[in-house]
Scaffold this active site. Structure first.
Site, short mmCIF file in Angstrom:
data_model
loop_
_atom_site.label_atom_id
_atom_site.label_comp_id
_atom_site.label_asym_id
_atom_site.label_seq_id
_atom_site.Cartn_x
_atom_site.Cartn_y
_atom_site.Cartn_z
N HIS A 152 0.85 -1.21 0.00
CA HIS A 152 0.00 0.00 0.00
C HIS A 152 0.88 1.26 0.00
CE1 HIS A 152 -3.22 2.69 1.28
NE2 HIS A 152 -4.08 1.70 1.43
N GLU A 255 -0.58 1.37 -5.41
CA GLU A 255 -0.40 0.10 -4.72
C GLU A 255 -0.34 -1.08 -5.69
OE1 GLU A 255 -3.65 -0.11 -1.86
OE2 GLU A 255 -3.75 2.07 -1.85
O1 TA6 Z 1 -6.20 1.26 -0.67
C1 TA6 Z 1 -7.17 2.25 -0.55
C2 TA6 Z 1 -7.90 2.08 0.77
O2 TA6 Z 1 -8.52 0.85 0.85
C3 TA6 Z 1 -8.87 3.27 0.92
O3 TA6 Z 1 -10.22 2.91 0.76
C4 TA6 Z 1 -8.50 3.90 2.22
O4 TA6 Z 1 -9.36 3.59 3.22
C5 TA6 Z 1 -7.08 3.43 2.44
O5 TA6 Z 1 -6.96 2.17 1.85
C6 TA6 Z 1 -6.47 3.51 3.81
O6 TA6 Z 1 -6.99 2.60 4.71
P1 TA6 Z 1 -6.61 2.67 6.24
O7 TA6 Z 1 -7.28 1.50 6.89
O8 TA6 Z 1 -5.11 2.58 6.34
O9 TA6 Z 1 -7.12 3.99 6.75
#
Ligand code: TA6
Length: 281
Positions: A152, A255
């Site tokens: 991520h 990502e």
């Molecule tokens: O990868 C994108 C995502 O799934 C978004 O929807 C956003 O919520 C982000 O990840 C971050 O998630 P987190 O749980 O780290 O706040």
């Protein structure tokens, strides 16, 4: 010595990697989470929030969280799975290489939310202007299991309003807020509001042009079928306790993901996926 272990924020252990060229990277054992990467002669390349919390029961906001065995809230587990909340072990202690390997095996804590036995490894390799991460998942259970995974990656940009993401034209994506699939017809994706897209069967290479920062990231993935692009924009950023209100301007997540089709692993099998990021001035 190109790798050493030290103490990071809140007393959490971290590894510091260095390369003869002058590049450096930092990895917290908590989550096998990369929190910093400075390519040779360049400025910090990863976004890390000033409000990031370094606590054993929280994920660190920014850097490169490891998502496993569930992506987002697409399943019954805690959001993005548990790997980013676990303490990983540093297993390959060859301090002469600019490389570190971290491992996470199943434990009572992981079995409490996800029963299978598994071995996850993250190999991190630092070059002069590139950083490479390989995530391996081995099924050490007697039964098959399936999982989703992602790296991520939060890229640091000077001004997200002047960023262009190239390479996704003609690729189908699903927006988090929508059910239907759309086709990205734009030659380049620019960001002027919340973006949360899962691109299915994405190409291997995506370029992120940070015009205000005068640099381009080349993000290459291997064996991760999908790609996610995320910027929370103003309102969501303001609702996140571990992100300052205006910091959405300084980041974009690109990502490497395996989400559309979960990986099915038979007992004894191993899956491996790589993301390599290179910075060009
Ligand atoms: O990868 C994108 C995502 O799934 C978004 O929807 C956003 O919520 C982000 O990840 C971050 O998630 P987190 O749980 O780290 O706040």
């Amino acid at each position: 010595m190109h790798v050493h272990r030290t103490t990071g924020q809140n007393g959490l252990p971290k590894l510091v990697l260095s390369h003869d060229s002058g590049s450096t990277a930092e990895i917290y054992l908590h989550g096998a989470h990369i929190t910093s990467w400075k390519p040779a002669g360049g400025a910090e390349a990863l976004f890390l929030s000033r409000a990031a919390q370094f606590q054993s029961d929280k994920s660190i906001r920014g850097g490169i969280p490891v998502v496993f065995p569930q992506f987002a809230d697409l399943g019954p587990l805690p959001k993005h799975g548990f790997a980013r909340l676990q303490n990983w072990a540093w297993i390959e202690q060859d301090e002469s290489a600019s490389r570190a390997v971290l491992r996470l095996d199943e434990s009572e804590a992981t079995r409490a939310t996800w029963p299978p036995a598994f071995r996850a490894e993250l190999a991190v390799e630092l070059g002069d202007r590139d950083l490479s991460l390989t995530l391996s998942i081995e099924n050490t259970d007697a039964r098959p299991f399936d999982f989703a995974a992602a790296l991520h990656t939060y890229l640091r940009v000077a001004d997200v309003r002047r960023v262009a993401v190239e390479g996704l034209q003609g690729v189908r994506y699903r927006d988090r807020a929508e059910q239907e699939l759309r086709l990205d017809e734009a030659p380049r994706l620019t960001i002027a509001g919340e973006v949360d897209r899962l691109y299915l069967n994405a190409p291997r290479t995506v370029q992120v042009e940070d015009r205000a920062g005068n640099r381009t990231f080349r993000v290459e993935s291997k064996n991760f079928a999908d790609a996610v692009v995320w910027n929370p924009w103003m309102e969501i950023a303001a609702s996140l306790p571990d992100m300052e209100d205006d910091e959405y301007l300084e980041m974009v997540c690109v990502e490497a993901a395996q989400v559309g089709e979960p990986v099915e692993l038979a007992p004894g099998e191993t899956w491996q996926g790589t993301q390599q990021i290179e910075v060009a001035a």
